[in-house]
Scaffold this motif. Structure first.
Motif, PDB file in Angstrom:
ATOM      1  N   GLY A  56     -13.276  66.225  86.281  1.00  0.00           N
ATOM      2  CA  GLY A  56     -14.098  67.339  85.820  1.00  0.00           C
ATOM      3  C   GLY A  56     -13.987  68.592  86.655  1.00  0.00           C
ATOM      4  N   GLU A  61      -8.998  71.694  82.493  1.00  0.00           N
ATOM      5  CA  GLU A  61      -8.783  71.932  81.064  1.00  0.00           C
ATOM      6  C   GLU A  61      -7.751  73.035  80.846  1.00  0.00           C
ATOM      7  OE1 GLU A  61     -11.054  73.251  76.960  1.00  0.00           O
ATOM      8  OE2 GLU A  61     -12.259  72.836  78.732  1.00  0.00           O
ATOM      9  N   LEU A  87     -13.781  65.372  78.316  1.00  0.00           N
ATOM     10  CA  LEU A  87     -12.703  65.635  79.262  1.00  0.00           C
ATOM     11  C   LEU A  87     -11.614  64.573  79.175  1.00  0.00           C
ATOM     12  CD1 LEU A  87     -12.494  68.184  80.802  1.00  0.00           C
ATOM     13  CD2 LEU A  87     -13.157  67.002  82.848  1.00  0.00           C
TER      14      LEU A  87
END
Length: 115
Positions: A56, A61, A87
């Motif tokens: 995370g 991303e 995720l």
């Protein structure tokens, strides 16, 4: 890749890959770095579907989107789907390219285990 240790060659790259041969070691290194830094788990959901559970942290991303977009442009048989909510990065291939997904899963697992 069949000997279960990480190599820097691109012998598993399929003929369908249009990335110039000279650029393949760089792309492989980018994937290795991504696997080391961002992947927390590797799940094989089916022969044609691999799920990578991502860390995370900050730019994971963005890095995943950039890397998968560039990979899709030269290996169009890959289907990548990033879920920001959970995720995860889902990787799918047609049946004709299961061997490439096998190699990707093996590489992700091998690189992660060398942390």
């Amino acid at each position: 890749m069949s000997d279960r240790h990480v190599t820097t060659d691109d012998s598993w790259a399929p003929d369908a890959c249009t990335l110039p041969t000279r650029d393949r070691p760089l792309r492989l290194a980018e994937f290795d770095q991504f696997f080391r830094d961002a992947v927390q788990g590797v799940d094989r959901l089916s022969a044609q579907h691999l799920r990578l559970r991502l860390a995370g942290a900050g730019q994971v991303e963005e890095t995943a989107r950039d890397l998968t977009a560039r990979e899709s442009s030269c290996c169009s048989f890959f289907a990548f789907d990033i879920s920001p909510d959970s995720l995860t990065l889902d990787v799918r291939v047609p049946a004709a390219h299961v061997d490439v997904l096998d190699a990707l899963a093996e590489r992700a697992t091998s690189v992660r285990s060398q942390k």
